[in-house]
Design an enzyme around this catalytic site. Sequence first.
Site, PDB file in Angstrom:
ATOM      1  N   HIS A  61      -7.496   7.168   9.750  1.00 19.07           N
ATOM      2  CA  HIS A  61      -6.897   5.850   9.505  1.00 19.07           C
ATOM      3  C   HIS A  61      -5.548   5.795  10.218  1.00 19.07           C
ATOM      4  CE1 HIS A  61      -9.319   4.861   5.610  1.00 19.07           C
ATOM      5  NE2 HIS A  61     -10.070   5.447   6.532  1.00 19.07           N
ATOM      6  N   GLU A 105      -2.578   4.948   9.330  1.00 18.41           N
ATOM      7  CA  GLU A 105      -1.436   5.527   8.620  1.00 18.41           C
ATOM      8  C   GLU A 105      -1.462   7.055   8.673  1.00 18.41           C
ATOM      9  OE1 GLU A 105      -2.630   1.754   6.262  1.00 18.41           O
ATOM     10  OE2 GLU A 105      -3.632   3.338   7.400  1.00 18.41           O
ATOM     11  N   CYS A 113      -5.030   2.117   2.029  1.00 18.38           N
ATOM     12  CA  CYS A 113      -6.126   2.500   1.151  1.00 18.38           C
ATOM     13  C   CYS A 113      -5.651   3.666   0.266  1.00 18.38           C
ATOM     14  CB  CYS A 113      -7.350   2.900   1.975  1.00 18.38           C
ATOM     15  SG  CYS A 113      -7.200   4.527   2.755  1.00 18.38           S
ATOM     16  N   CYS A 144      -4.688   6.815   2.340  1.00  9.76           N
ATOM     17  CA  CYS A 144      -3.455   6.634   3.098  1.00  9.76           C
ATOM     18  C   CYS A 144      -2.239   6.568   2.184  1.00  9.76           C
ATOM     19  CB  CYS A 144      -3.544   5.381   3.963  1.00  9.76           C
ATOM     20  SG  CYS A 144      -4.775   5.529   5.274  1.00  9.76           S
TER      21      CYS A 144
END
Length: 157
Positions: free
Chosen positions: A54, A56, A84, A87
């Site tokens: 992801h 992040e 999420c 993250c």
Amino acid sequence: MTEHEKYMSLAIALSENNIQEGSGGPFGAVIAKDGEIIAQSANTVLSTNDPTGHAEVSAIRLAAKALNSFDLSGCVIYTSCEPCPMCLGAIYWARISKIYYGNTRTDAEEIGFDDKFIYNELSLPAEKRQLPSEQILHSESLSVFRKWQLSEDKKHY
């Protein structure tokens, strides 16, 4: 345009560029410290076949490497979407000082990225979650923790 808006605009541009290149999902993140960009990344899940790629998490990995530290205290993350659960956990572990985000998790859900299931699962006791888990070899595992606890060479993080 404020500094925060400038960094958020960059995160949004990273997310847009990622879909234009077909490299992954519409997510981008920028990490800054003391008015300087430390790291930036788009979502790399598809380009690396890494489910943890992801934006992040990828940006945190790059920032930690750039600063040669796992402690990103004083850093700020700008992300094109509300993080999420994975993250968000990584942001807490990295000790990032503040999060700015563009889209909400509800916005993400509306285009097919639904984290609600994970949020709901995390609120349940382990035995009620859909993913089965079972503790085994507890005493053997615990002995390693005890060795860590007694070690004079350990570094807390």
